[in-house]
Design an enzyme around this catalytic site. Structure first.
Site, PDB file in Angstrom:
ATOM      1  N   TYR A 124       0.811  -1.212   0.000  1.00 51.96           N
ATOM      2  CA  TYR A 124       0.000   0.000   0.000  1.00 51.96           C
ATOM      3  C   TYR A 124       0.851   1.271   0.000  1.00 51.96           C
ATOM      4  CZ  TYR A 124      -4.128  -2.854   1.058  1.00 51.96           C
ATOM      5  OH  TYR A 124      -5.150  -3.781   1.006  1.00 51.96           O
ATOM      6  N   LYS A 135       3.556 -15.367   2.502  1.00 49.63           N
ATOM      7  CA  LYS A 135       3.593 -16.107   1.237  1.00 49.63           C
ATOM      8  C   LYS A 135       5.062 -16.348   0.885  1.00 49.63           C
ATOM      9  CE  LYS A 135       1.376 -18.009  -2.245  1.00 49.63           C
ATOM     10  NZ  LYS A 135       0.688 -19.314  -2.042  1.00 49.63           N
ATOM     11  N   ASP A 188      -2.869 -18.271   1.499  1.00 51.76           N
ATOM     12  CA  ASP A 188      -3.970 -18.980   0.846  1.00 51.76           C
ATOM     13  C   ASP A 188      -4.512 -20.086   1.743  1.00 51.76           C
ATOM     14  OD1 ASP A 188      -1.459 -20.119   0.514  1.00 51.76           O
ATOM     15  OD2 ASP A 188      -1.799 -20.756  -1.548  1.00 51.76           O
ATOM     16  N   ASP A 240      -5.596  -6.909   5.621  1.00 47.89           N
ATOM     17  CA  ASP A 240      -6.793  -6.237   5.132  1.00 47.89           C
ATOM     18  C   ASP A 240      -7.822  -7.278   4.692  1.00 47.89           C
ATOM     19  OD1 ASP A 240      -8.589  -4.392   4.185  1.00 47.89           O
ATOM     20  OD2 ASP A 240      -7.272  -3.558   2.661  1.00 47.89           O
TER      21      ASP A 240
END
Length: 405
Positions: free
Chosen positions: A178, A229, A261, A285
């Site tokens: 972000y 990840k 995931d 988020d």
């Protein structure tokens, strides 16, 4: 003001104590005063959509609990988001930022709406939200996801899956994709327009959220799951490397790792396996919104955004819901619970915070619901009436034993 952050009591009844600070890490206290001030300055940012409605309810609750607990508040209401764009041409006016920085805490409703969706990025309401987080230095976002007993059937999950869920999700708030550079638009070798962003974390950004997360886990049940990840992303590889290193300083905390995931699947399959979770900005988020639906409604989830010093930013995690704005349909529970987090983490007023939390559960136990959490046999009410019912419960001072979660 408290000299250290007061963290949630472990759901397994671990005794509450403020966590000790390590000299090797930055302090996590919001303010340090020799004695509590005679009054607290609170900056209110209603924002857009349903923001003014839910902030009005939360303010009334703060005023009442303050009068009952001997706490004085001075409120200053300012503009941010779409409302600020319409009035001043920018999403975060200088006066708003100044008011926030010079207050003890900031309570925010919500920003955004269809009206401004086509604005350029620097003129979007959400840009103001990112800016104020950055300017206040609130790098740690706490998002509790608790299934209250009266609402267990509001969850879309089976009762046996949802009942008893009590998760604290910690989101790194001021780094990652972000805020990463470079970012923007360009053209590739084929002449096609492209958009690009950078997921980037420096060691100090990871280390400070890691220490924060381990301390939270210590005050809960001693279990911390770090979500990344790391099988694909270099930023996640560094994230995991630093968490593994810092874990050596917290032998009483059981650290686990999970790819994002898989974590998104496990939150639905078996949410009770989690106690404290920590992850980066974008994953947090997404996962916190998913966790909200385990609880029955995103309208039930508060949040606290904290830094090493200065005022914290407290807000519900839901959006501005422009489709129901002004219709008295909004659920104010998340904002009222955010006010409780403001009292606990921003001001160190634990008794007042607990009084609000107990009042929320009592209101639920008495059957009052807004449309997002309504079920047969309960009482459907609007935002304003629900606020009045919460005030009744605050005034009755329901004890924790009567307000079961």
């Amino acid at each position: 003001m408290a000299t250290s952050l007061q963290l949630f009591q472990c759901k397994l009844a671990r005794p509450f104590r403020p966590f000790p600070l390590r000299s090797s890490t930055p302090p996590l206290s919001l303010r340090c005063c020799a004695s509590p001030p005679s009054s607290y300055s609170i900056t209110l940012i209603p924002g857009d959509g349903i923001g003014p409605e839910i902030i009005s309810v939360a303010k009334d609750v703060l005023v009442l609990v303050g009068s009952l607990e001997g706490i004085k508040f001075e409120f200053q209401e300012v503009l941010m988001g779409g409302a600020a764009l319409d009035a001043t041409g920018v999403p975060l006016p200088d006066d708003t930022l100044s008011a926030a920085k010079h207050s003890h805490a900031v309570l925010l409703g919500a920003v955004g709406g269809y009206k401004w969706d086509k604005n350029e990025k620097h003129l979007k309401p959400e840009t103001g939200l990112l800016q104020i987080r950055k300017e206040l230095g609130v790098f740690a976002n706490l998002r509790p996801a608790t299934v209250y007993s009266p609402l267990v059937d509001a969850s879309t999950l089976k009762r046996e899956v949802a009942e008893g869920v009590d998760i604290m999700l910690i989101r790194e708030l001021t780094g990652g994709i972000y805020f990463g550079e470079p970012r923007g638009f360009g053209t590739n070798e084929n002449g096609e327009e492209i958009g690009f962003n950078t997921e980037i974390y420096a060691t100090h950004e990871i280390d400070r959220i890691a220490h924060f997360a381990f301390k939270v886990a210590q005050k809960r049940c001693g279990k911390l799951c770090s979500v990344d990840k790391a099988n694909v992303l270099e930023a996640s590889m560094l994230w995991r490397k630093r968490f593994l290193a810092i874990a050596q300083e917290y032998p009483d905390v059981e650290l686990s790792h999970m790819y994002v995931d898989n974590a998104s699947m496990q939150l639905i399959r078996d949410p009770k396996q989690f106690d404290t979770m920590v992850t980066n900005n974008i994953f947090g988020d997404i996962l916190s919104d998913e966790a909200s639906m385990v609880t029955g409604s995103i309208g039930m989830l508060p949040s606290a955004s904290l830094g090493a010093s200065g005022p914290g930013l407290f807000e519900p995690i839901h959006g501005s819901a422009p489709d129901i704005a002004g219709q008295d349909k909004a659920n104010p529970f998340a904002t009222v619970l955010s006010a409780a987090m403001l009292l606990r983490y921003g001001l160190g007023e634990e008794k007042a915070a607990k009084r609000i939390e107990n009042a929320v559960v009592d209101t639920l136990n008495r059957g009052f619901r807004t449309g997002d959490i309504y079920s047969a046999g309960t009482k459907l009410v609007g935002c304003k009436q629900l606020g009045e019912e919460i005030l009744k419960s605050v005034e009755s001072n329901v004890h924790a034993g009567a307000a079961t979660v």
